[in-house]
Design a protein around this motif. Structure first.
Motif, PDB file in Angstrom:
ATOM      1  N   ILE A  58       0.839  -1.195   0.000  1.00  0.00           N
ATOM      2  CA  ILE A  58       0.000   0.000   0.000  1.00  0.00           C
ATOM      3  C   ILE A  58       0.876   1.247   0.000  1.00  0.00           C
ATOM      4  O   ILE A  58       1.807   1.359   0.802  1.00  0.00           O
ATOM      5  CB  ILE A  58      -0.935   0.021   1.224  1.00  0.00           C
ATOM      6  CG1 ILE A  58      -1.867  -1.195   1.191  1.00  0.00           C
ATOM      7  CG2 ILE A  58      -1.745   1.307   1.265  1.00  0.00           C
ATOM      8  CD1 ILE A  58      -2.733  -1.336   2.427  1.00  0.00           C
ATOM      9  N   LEU A  59       0.562   2.173  -0.902  1.00  0.00           N
ATOM     10  CA  LEU A  59       1.223   3.471  -0.956  1.00  0.00           C
ATOM     11  C   LEU A  59       0.275   4.514  -0.378  1.00  0.00           C
ATOM     12  O   LEU A  59      -0.889   4.581  -0.764  1.00  0.00           O
ATOM     13  CB  LEU A  59       1.571   3.834  -2.403  1.00  0.00           C
ATOM     14  CG  LEU A  59       2.064   5.267  -2.661  1.00  0.00           C
ATOM     15  CD1 LEU A  59       3.440   5.488  -2.027  1.00  0.00           C
ATOM     16  CD2 LEU A  59       2.111   5.553  -4.162  1.00  0.00           C
ATOM     17  N   THR A  60       0.793   5.339   0.553  1.00  0.00           N
ATOM     18  CA  THR A  60      -0.003   6.411   1.155  1.00  0.00           C
ATOM     19  C   THR A  60       0.679   7.745   0.900  1.00  0.00           C
ATOM     20  O   THR A  60       1.869   7.901   1.168  1.00  0.00           O
ATOM     21  CB  THR A  60      -0.174   6.197   2.671  1.00  0.00           C
ATOM     22  OG1 THR A  60      -0.741   4.905   2.907  1.00  0.00           O
ATOM     23  CG2 THR A  60      -1.080   7.265   3.264  1.00  0.00           C
ATOM     24  N   SER A  61      -0.079   8.707   0.377  1.00  0.00           N
ATOM     25  CA  SER A  61       0.456  10.025   0.059  1.00  0.00           C
ATOM     26  C   SER A  61       0.387  10.939   1.275  1.00  0.00           C
ATOM     27  O   SER A  61      -0.225  10.597   2.289  1.00  0.00           O
ATOM     28  CB  SER A  61      -0.338  10.640  -1.095  1.00  0.00           C
ATOM     29  OG  SER A  61      -1.635  10.986  -0.648  1.00  0.00           O
ATOM     30  N   PRO A  62       0.993  12.131   1.197  1.00  0.00           N
ATOM     31  CA  PRO A  62       0.913  13.074   2.319  1.00  0.00           C
ATOM     32  C   PRO A  62      -0.517  13.446   2.702  1.00  0.00           C
ATOM     33  O   PRO A  62      -0.787  13.761   3.868  1.00  0.00           O
ATOM     34  CB  PRO A  62       1.689  14.296   1.805  1.00  0.00           C
ATOM     35  CG  PRO A  62       2.647  13.737   0.811  1.00  0.00           C
ATOM     36  CD  PRO A  62       1.914  12.618   0.149  1.00  0.00           C
ATOM     37  N   SER A  63      -1.451  13.392   1.758  1.00  0.00           N
ATOM     38  CA  SER A  63      -2.835  13.755   2.050  1.00  0.00           C
ATOM     39  C   SER A  63      -3.596  12.630   2.738  1.00  0.00           C
ATOM     40  O   SER A  63      -4.719  12.822   3.208  1.00  0.00           O
ATOM     41  CB  SER A  63      -3.564  14.129   0.757  1.00  0.00           C
ATOM     42  OG  SER A  63      -3.807  12.963  -0.027  1.00  0.00           O
ATOM     43  N   GLY A  64      -3.009  11.425   2.774  1.00  0.00           N
ATOM     44  CA  GLY A  64      -3.690  10.267   3.339  1.00  0.00           C
ATOM     45  C   GLY A  64      -4.346   9.375   2.303  1.00  0.00           C
ATOM     46  O   GLY A  64      -4.876   8.311   2.633  1.00  0.00           O
ATOM     47  N   MET A  65      -4.320   9.780   1.026  1.00  0.00           N
ATOM     48  CA  MET A  65      -4.865   8.953  -0.048  1.00  0.00           C
ATOM     49  C   MET A  65      -4.019   7.688  -0.199  1.00  0.00           C
ATOM     50  O   MET A  65      -2.792   7.743  -0.162  1.00  0.00           O
ATOM     51  CB  MET A  65      -4.857   9.719  -1.361  1.00  0.00           C
ATOM     52  CG  MET A  65      -5.291   8.923  -2.573  1.00  0.00           C
ATOM     53  SD  MET A  65      -7.052   8.604  -2.602  1.00  0.00           S
ATOM     54  CE  MET A  65      -7.669  10.228  -3.038  1.00  0.00           C
ATOM     55  N   THR A  66      -4.677   6.540  -0.352  1.00  0.00           N
ATOM     56  CA  THR A  66      -3.955   5.273  -0.469  1.00  0.00           C
ATOM     57  C   THR A  66      -4.148   4.641  -1.840  1.00  0.00           C
ATOM     58  O   THR A  66      -5.200   4.775  -2.462  1.00  0.00           O
ATOM     59  CB  THR A  66      -4.419   4.265   0.601  1.00  0.00           C
ATOM     60  OG1 THR A  66      -5.814   4.022   0.452  1.00  0.00           O
ATOM     61  CG2 THR A  66      -4.128   4.779   1.995  1.00  0.00           C
ATOM     62  N   SER A  67      -3.106   3.957  -2.278  1.00  0.00           N
ATOM     63  CA  SER A  67      -3.162   3.118  -3.486  1.00  0.00           C
ATOM     64  C   SER A  67      -2.792   1.706  -3.082  1.00  0.00           C
ATOM     65  O   SER A  67      -1.724   1.484  -2.494  1.00  0.00           O
ATOM     66  CB  SER A  67      -2.166   3.603  -4.546  1.00  0.00           C
ATOM     67  OG  SER A  67      -2.580   4.794  -5.146  1.00  0.00           O
ATOM     68  N   ARG A  68      -3.662   0.753  -3.371  1.00  0.00           N
ATOM     69  CA  ARG A  68      -3.367  -0.649  -3.087  1.00  0.00           C
ATOM     70  C   ARG A  68      -2.649  -1.220  -4.298  1.00  0.00           C
ATOM     71  O   ARG A  68      -3.264  -1.579  -5.301  1.00  0.00           O
ATOM     72  CB  ARG A  68      -4.650  -1.407  -2.782  1.00  0.00           C
ATOM     73  CG  ARG A  68      -5.448  -0.818  -1.625  1.00  0.00           C
ATOM     74  CD  ARG A  68      -6.636  -1.665  -1.266  1.00  0.00           C
ATOM     75  NE  ARG A  68      -6.220  -2.922  -0.667  1.00  0.00           N
ATOM     76  CZ  ARG A  68      -5.970  -3.080   0.634  1.00  0.00           C
ATOM     77  NH1 ARG A  68      -6.083  -2.050   1.460  1.00  0.00           N
ATOM     78  NH2 ARG A  68      -5.605  -4.254   1.110  1.00  0.00           N
ATOM     79  N   LEU A  69      -1.343  -1.303  -4.203  1.00  0.00           N
ATOM     80  CA  LEU A  69      -0.518  -1.740  -5.326  1.00  0.00           C
ATOM     81  C   LEU A  69      -0.576  -3.257  -5.508  1.00  0.00           C
ATOM     82  O   LEU A  69      -0.485  -3.746  -6.634  1.00  0.00           O
ATOM     83  CB  LEU A  69       0.924  -1.279  -5.121  1.00  0.00           C
ATOM     84  CG  LEU A  69       1.113   0.226  -4.889  1.00  0.00           C
ATOM     85  CD1 LEU A  69       2.567   0.540  -4.602  1.00  0.00           C
ATOM     86  CD2 LEU A  69       0.606   1.030  -6.080  1.00  0.00           C
ATOM     87  N   ALA A  70      -0.678  -3.975  -4.413  1.00  0.00           N
ATOM     88  CA  ALA A  70      -0.795  -5.441  -4.468  1.00  0.00           C
ATOM     89  C   ALA A  70      -1.718  -5.875  -3.345  1.00  0.00           C
ATOM     90  O   ALA A  70      -1.631  -5.360  -2.227  1.00  0.00           O
ATOM     91  CB  ALA A  70       0.573  -6.107  -4.321  1.00  0.00           C
ATOM     92  N   GLU A  71      -2.604  -6.803  -3.657  1.00  0.00           N
ATOM     93  CA  GLU A  71      -3.523  -7.329  -2.660  1.00  0.00           C
ATOM     94  C   GLU A  71      -3.277  -8.818  -2.477  1.00  0.00           C
ATOM     95  O   GLU A  71      -2.661  -9.474  -3.325  1.00  0.00           O
ATOM     96  CB  GLU A  71      -4.971  -7.081  -3.079  1.00  0.00           C
ATOM     97  CG  GLU A  71      -5.345  -5.610  -3.127  1.00  0.00           C
ATOM     98  CD  GLU A  71      -6.836  -5.402  -3.382  1.00  0.00           C
ATOM     99  OE1 GLU A  71      -7.361  -6.070  -4.286  1.00  0.00           O
ATOM    100  OE2 GLU A  71      -7.445  -4.593  -2.685  1.00  0.00           O
TER     101      GLU A  71
END
Length: 199
Positions: A58-71
Motif C-alpha cells: 500500500i502506498l499512502t500520500s501526504p494527504s492520506g490517499m492510499t493506493s493498493r498496489l498489491a492485494e
C-alpha cells in the motif's frame, strides 16, 4: 513542464516481513519538492517471499490517499518474490508531491509450514529495497485561492442557493498566481470528479 522526483538516494538495511501481520514493515520518503503536481507514481520493490500472493503493498500520500498496489491472492501460491518489480498508480493524480509518502508491505496469510509442520520451518520474507518515483508537472499558473466560492446564478426554479445534481450554476471565486506565469484572458477551469460527484 514535465518533471520527476525519486527517493531514496540509498537504501537502508533489509527488513524481515513478519508473517500474518497487518502492521508489516513500512518505508517513508520525505519529498521536499514544491510546485510539483503529481500525475502518476512508480513504486519499485525488491522482495523475497516464497509465496507473493500472501503480500499486500500500500502506498499512502501526504494527504492520506492510499493506493493498493498489491492485494492478497491466496490462490497465487506458486509464484515467489517481487524481484525489482515496478507498480504504477494514477490514483494520486493532482496531489502535491510535498510531504511524506509511505509504502507498507504486509504478509496477511500464515505460512503453511507454521500450521502443518512441527517444529515449523521458517520462510524467508525480506524487504530489500523500495524506490518511489513521482511523475508530474509544475504548478505554474493561476489557482483557486482558498476553498470558498460565491453562487451567482442557478437554473433550477425555485432557486435554493445550492448546486443541485444536473443543474447549471455560476460561481465567483478568487484566483492567485503561485508562480510567474501570466493568467490568460480566457481561463479554463477543470472540474475534478470526487467519488462520482463533479466538484
Amino acid at each position: 513542464a514535465q518533471i520527476t522526483a525519486q527517493l531514496p538516494a540509498s537504501q537502508p538495511a533489509a527488513e524481515t516481513i513478519p508473517d500474518n501481520n497487518t502492521t508489516g514493515v513500512s518505508r517513508t520518503f520525505n519529498f521536499t519538492n514544491t510546485n510539483f503536481r503529481v500525475e502518476h507514481v512508480e513504486v519499485t520493490v525488491d522482495i523475497s517471499h516464497p509465496r507473493r500472493g500472501d503480500l499486500e503493498i500500500i502506498l499512502t500520500s501526504p494527504s492520506g490517499m492510499t493506493s493498493r498496489l498489491a492485494e492478497v491472492h491466496r490462490v497465487d501460491n506458486a509464484r515467489p518474490d517481487y524481484p525489482s518489480w515496478t507498480f504504477t498508480t494514477v490514483r494520486h493524480w493532482g496531489e502535491t508531491a510535498l510531504g511524506n509518502w509511505t509504502v507498507k508491505v504486509a504478509d496477511r496469510d500464515p505460512d503453511p509450514t507454521s500450521i502443518y509442520t512441527i517444529p515449523p520451518i521458517p520462510w524467508t520474507r525480506t524487504l530489500s529495497s523500495v524506490v518511489v518515483k513521482l511523475h508530474g508537472s509544475t504548478n505554474a499558473g493561476a489557482r483557486i485561492a482558498g476553498t470558498s466560492a460565491t453562487l451567482v446564478s442557478e437554473d433550477n426554479l425555485p432557486v435554493n442557493d445550492a448546486a443541485d445534481p444536473g443543474e447549471s450554476v455560476t460561481f465567483d471565486f478568487e484566483l492567485k498566481n503561485i508562480a510567474s506565469a501570466t493568467t490568460p484572458a480566457g481561463l479554463t477551469v477543470t472540474l475534478l470528479s470526487i467519488d462520482g460527484i463533479i466538484e
